[in-house]
Design a protein around this motif. Structure first.
Motif, PDB file in Angstrom:
ATOM      1  N   GLY A   1       0.015  -8.507 -11.533  1.00  0.00           N
ATOM      2  CA  GLY A   1       1.292  -9.169 -11.277  1.00  0.00           C
ATOM      3  C   GLY A   1       1.178 -10.670 -11.072  1.00  0.00           C
ATOM      4  N   SER A   2      -0.035 -11.175 -10.903  1.00  0.00           N
ATOM      5  CA  SER A   2      -0.202 -12.614 -10.727  1.00  0.00           C
ATOM      6  C   SER A   2       0.036 -13.337 -12.053  1.00  0.00           C
ATOM      7  CB  SER A   2      -1.603 -12.930 -10.194  1.00  0.00           C
ATOM      8  OG  SER A   2      -2.589 -12.613 -11.154  1.00  0.00           O
ATOM      9  N   VAL A   3       0.132 -14.646 -11.967  1.00  0.00           N
ATOM     10  CA  VAL A   3       0.377 -15.472 -13.150  1.00  0.00           C
ATOM     11  C   VAL A   3      -0.757 -16.474 -13.290  1.00  0.00           C
ATOM     12  CG1 VAL A   3       1.925 -17.172 -14.214  1.00  0.00           C
ATOM     13  CG2 VAL A   3       2.879 -15.236 -12.954  1.00  0.00           C
ATOM     14  N   HIS A   4      -1.321 -16.538 -14.477  1.00  0.00           N
ATOM     15  CA  HIS A   4      -2.334 -17.545 -14.795  1.00  0.00           C
ATOM     16  C   HIS A   4      -1.696 -18.567 -15.730  1.00  0.00           C
ATOM     17  CE1 HIS A   4      -6.158 -15.000 -13.844  1.00  0.00           C
ATOM     18  NE2 HIS A   4      -5.276 -14.989 -12.878  1.00  0.00           N
ATOM     19  N   LEU A   5      -1.743 -19.823 -15.314  1.00  0.00           N
ATOM     20  CA  LEU A   5      -1.205 -20.930 -16.097  1.00  0.00           C
ATOM     21  C   LEU A   5      -2.371 -21.753 -16.607  1.00  0.00           C
ATOM     22  CD1 LEU A   5       1.501 -21.811 -13.479  1.00  0.00           C
ATOM     23  CD2 LEU A   5       1.989 -20.900 -15.737  1.00  0.00           C
ATOM     24  N   ARG A   6      -2.375 -22.051 -17.909  1.00  0.00           N
ATOM     25  CA  ARG A   6      -3.463 -22.808 -18.526  1.00  0.00           C
ATOM     26  C   ARG A   6      -2.870 -23.973 -19.317  1.00  0.00           C
ATOM     27  NH1 ARG A   6      -5.848 -20.011 -15.484  1.00  0.00           N
ATOM     28  NH2 ARG A   6      -7.206 -18.275 -15.920  1.00  0.00           N
ATOM     29  N   CYS A   7      -3.559 -25.117 -19.273  1.00  0.00           N
ATOM     30  CA  CYS A   7      -3.112 -26.271 -20.037  1.00  0.00           C
ATOM     31  C   CYS A   7      -4.286 -27.217 -20.260  1.00  0.00           C
ATOM     32  CB  CYS A   7      -1.989 -27.003 -19.306  1.00  0.00           C
ATOM     33  SG  CYS A   7      -2.472 -27.655 -17.697  1.00  0.00           S
ATOM     34  N   PHE A   8      -4.046 -28.235 -21.061  1.00  0.00           N
ATOM     35  CA  PHE A   8      -5.026 -29.292 -21.258  1.00  0.00           C
ATOM     36  C   PHE A   8      -4.611 -30.505 -20.443  1.00  0.00           C
ATOM     37  CE2 PHE A   8      -5.872 -27.213 -25.499  1.00  0.00           C
ATOM     38  CZ  PHE A   8      -7.149 -26.789 -25.162  1.00  0.00           C
TER      39      PHE A   8
ATOM     40  N   VAL B   1      -6.694 -24.622  -9.701  1.00  0.00           N
ATOM     41  CA  VAL B   1      -6.009 -24.519  -8.420  1.00  0.00           C
ATOM     42  C   VAL B   1      -5.553 -23.073  -8.276  1.00  0.00           C
ATOM     43  CG1 VAL B   1      -4.044 -25.308  -7.052  1.00  0.00           C
ATOM     44  CG2 VAL B   1      -5.203 -26.903  -8.613  1.00  0.00           C
ATOM     45  N   THR B   2      -5.902 -22.465  -7.147  1.00  0.00           N
ATOM     46  CA  THR B   2      -5.504 -21.087  -6.888  1.00  0.00           C
ATOM     47  C   THR B   2      -4.671 -21.042  -5.617  1.00  0.00           C
ATOM     48  OG1 THR B   2      -7.545 -20.291  -7.920  1.00  0.00           O
ATOM     49  CG2 THR B   2      -6.318 -18.722  -6.572  1.00  0.00           C
ATOM     50  N   VAL B   3      -3.492 -20.462  -5.740  1.00  0.00           N
ATOM     51  CA  VAL B   3      -2.615 -20.210  -4.601  1.00  0.00           C
ATOM     52  C   VAL B   3      -2.159 -18.761  -4.738  1.00  0.00           C
ATOM     53  CG1 VAL B   3      -1.866 -22.617  -4.360  1.00  0.00           C
ATOM     54  CG2 VAL B   3      -0.584 -21.079  -5.836  1.00  0.00           C
ATOM     55  N   PRO B   4      -1.684 -18.146  -3.661  1.00  0.00           N
ATOM     56  CA  PRO B   4      -1.300 -16.735  -3.767  1.00  0.00           C
ATOM     57  C   PRO B   4      -0.373 -16.455  -4.955  1.00  0.00           C
ATOM     58  CG  PRO B   4      -1.253 -17.433  -1.482  1.00  0.00           C
ATOM     59  CD  PRO B   4      -1.483 -18.671  -2.313  1.00  0.00           C
TER      60      PRO B   4
ATOM     61  N   ALA C   1      11.755 -20.862  -7.798  1.00  0.00           N
ATOM     62  CA  ALA C   1      11.311 -19.503  -8.120  1.00  0.00           C
ATOM     63  C   ALA C   1       9.947 -19.160  -7.521  1.00  0.00           C
ATOM     64  CB  ALA C   1      11.260 -19.317  -9.642  1.00  0.00           C
ATOM     65  N   THR C   2       9.078 -20.159  -7.406  1.00  0.00           N
ATOM     66  CA  THR C   2       7.680 -19.880  -7.017  1.00  0.00           C
ATOM     67  C   THR C   2       7.267 -20.497  -5.684  1.00  0.00           C
ATOM     68  OG1 THR C   2       6.779 -21.851  -8.100  1.00  0.00           O
ATOM     69  CG2 THR C   2       7.033 -19.854  -9.465  1.00  0.00           C
ATOM     70  N   GLY C   3       8.014 -21.489  -5.211  1.00  0.00           N
ATOM     71  CA  GLY C   3       7.614 -22.229  -4.022  1.00  0.00           C
ATOM     72  C   GLY C   3       6.561 -23.289  -4.305  1.00  0.00           C
TER      73      GLY C   3
ATOM     74  N   TRP D   1       5.177 -26.801  -6.464  1.00  0.00           N
ATOM     75  CA  TRP D   1       5.436 -27.997  -7.262  1.00  0.00           C
ATOM     76  C   TRP D   1       4.205 -28.201  -8.140  1.00  0.00           C
ATOM     77  CZ3 TRP D   1      10.070 -29.859  -7.771  1.00  0.00           C
ATOM     78  CH2 TRP D   1      10.978 -29.808  -6.715  1.00  0.00           C
ATOM     79  N   ALA D   2       4.325 -27.896  -9.417  1.00  0.00           N
ATOM     80  CA  ALA D   2       3.171 -27.991 -10.327  1.00  0.00           C
ATOM     81  C   ALA D   2       2.595 -29.399 -10.354  1.00  0.00           C
ATOM     82  CB  ALA D   2       3.565 -27.540 -11.733  1.00  0.00           C
ATOM     83  N   HIS D   3       3.445 -30.414 -10.318  1.00  0.00           N
ATOM     84  CA  HIS D   3       2.939 -31.788 -10.402  1.00  0.00           C
ATOM     85  C   HIS D   3       2.111 -32.162  -9.178  1.00  0.00           C
ATOM     86  CE1 HIS D   3       6.590 -32.506  -8.054  1.00  0.00           C
ATOM     87  NE2 HIS D   3       6.122 -33.708  -7.749  1.00  0.00           N
ATOM     88  N   GLU D   4       2.455 -31.637  -8.022  1.00  0.00           N
ATOM     89  CA  GLU D   4       1.656 -31.913  -6.826  1.00  0.00           C
ATOM     90  C   GLU D   4       0.311 -31.201  -6.901  1.00  0.00           C
ATOM     91  OE1 GLU D   4       4.001 -30.958  -3.394  1.00  0.00           O
ATOM     92  OE2 GLU D   4       5.382 -32.634  -3.724  1.00  0.00           O
ATOM     93  N   LEU D   5       0.317 -29.950  -7.343  1.00  0.00           N
ATOM     94  CA  LEU D   5      -0.934 -29.194  -7.458  1.00  0.00           C
ATOM     95  C   LEU D   5      -1.880 -29.818  -8.471  1.00  0.00           C
ATOM     96  CD1 LEU D   5       0.499 -25.570  -7.397  1.00  0.00           C
ATOM     97  CD2 LEU D   5      -0.821 -26.689  -5.585  1.00  0.00           C
ATOM     98  N   LEU D   6      -1.312 -30.406  -9.529  1.00  0.00           N
ATOM     99  CA  LEU D   6      -2.138 -30.948 -10.606  1.00  0.00           C
ATOM    100  C   LEU D   6      -2.340 -32.462 -10.517  1.00  0.00           C
ATOM    101  CD1 LEU D   6      -0.728 -28.816 -13.546  1.00  0.00           C
ATOM    102  CD2 LEU D   6      -2.849 -28.483 -12.261  1.00  0.00           C
ATOM    103  N   GLY D   7      -1.765 -33.090  -9.508  1.00  0.00           N
ATOM    104  CA  GLY D   7      -1.958 -34.526  -9.332  1.00  0.00           C
ATOM    105  C   GLY D   7      -1.229 -35.389 -10.343  1.00  0.00           C
TER     106      GLY D   7
END
Length: 184
Positions: free
Chosen positions: A26-33, A40-43, A146-148, A150-156
């Motif tokens: 049920g988890s989600v893996h996000l991949r990008c270049f 980064v791993t969060v629950p 939806a997720t709680g 902020w992708a931009h904060e996690l990825l800098g």
């Protein structure tokens, strides 16, 4: 919502393709270049950024990116991709993105016998935000709601509309649209 189908959503682009993959747990893996390798791993989520591989020519680039995406999938996944969106800034690149995407579609079909599903960009935007013309920042806000996260904060990234954060957000919403359409 019960997830019966393991969907993956692909946001294809020449510079920063991204994929969102629903895992069996049920988890989600996000991949990008991006500019540097990081994970980064969060629950419930894992976000991994890889540096773009060096290529010798356009065909080699298309092959490398398609193999990178295929490496994130299992044969059990169903794959959804955003249809081509030709903005003024993409002038002259439409041909190349079409070729690049088709290499992946063909490889997926040849390995699984299944086609890649396609959805229009404005359909995904309307699903995520209620606005079919939503800007990247609004998509990021919907992702946060939806997720709680902020992708931009996690990825800098400098802001919520910057790559690669906006690319993983788009990939996530492509995956969620297909999940909702088939399992919702």
């Amino acid at each position: 919502m019960t997830i019966n189908t393991l969907w993956a959503g692909v946001d294809y682009s020449m510079n920063s393709p991204a994929i969102s993959v629903r895992m069996p747990d049920g988890s989600v893996h996000l991949r990008c270049f991006g500019k540097q390798n990081q994970t980064v791993t969060v629950p419930g989520f894992e976000i991994a950024v890889a540096t773009y591989p060096e290529w010798e020519n356009a065909q080699h680039r298309y092959d490398l990116v398609s193999e990178w995406i295929l490496g994130a999938l299992t044969l059990d996944h169903a794959v959804g991709i955003e249809d081509y969106a030709f903005s003024r800034g993409a002038t002259g690149r439409g041909f190349h993105i079409g070729e690049m995407t088709e290499v992946f579609k063909w490889k997926w079909w040849s390995r699984t016998g299944r086609c890649v599903e396609v959805v229009k960009p404005n359909t995904v935007k309307k699903f995520a935000t209620g606005n079919g013309a939503a800007k990247k920042e609004l998509m990021a806000e919907a992702f946060h709601d939806a997720t709680g996260l902020w992708a931009h904060e996690l990825l800098g990234c400098k802001n919520s509309g910057a790559s690669p954060a906006s690319d993983v957000v788009d990939a996530y919403w492509i995956m969620r649209w297909f999940e909702e359409r088939t399992d919702g």
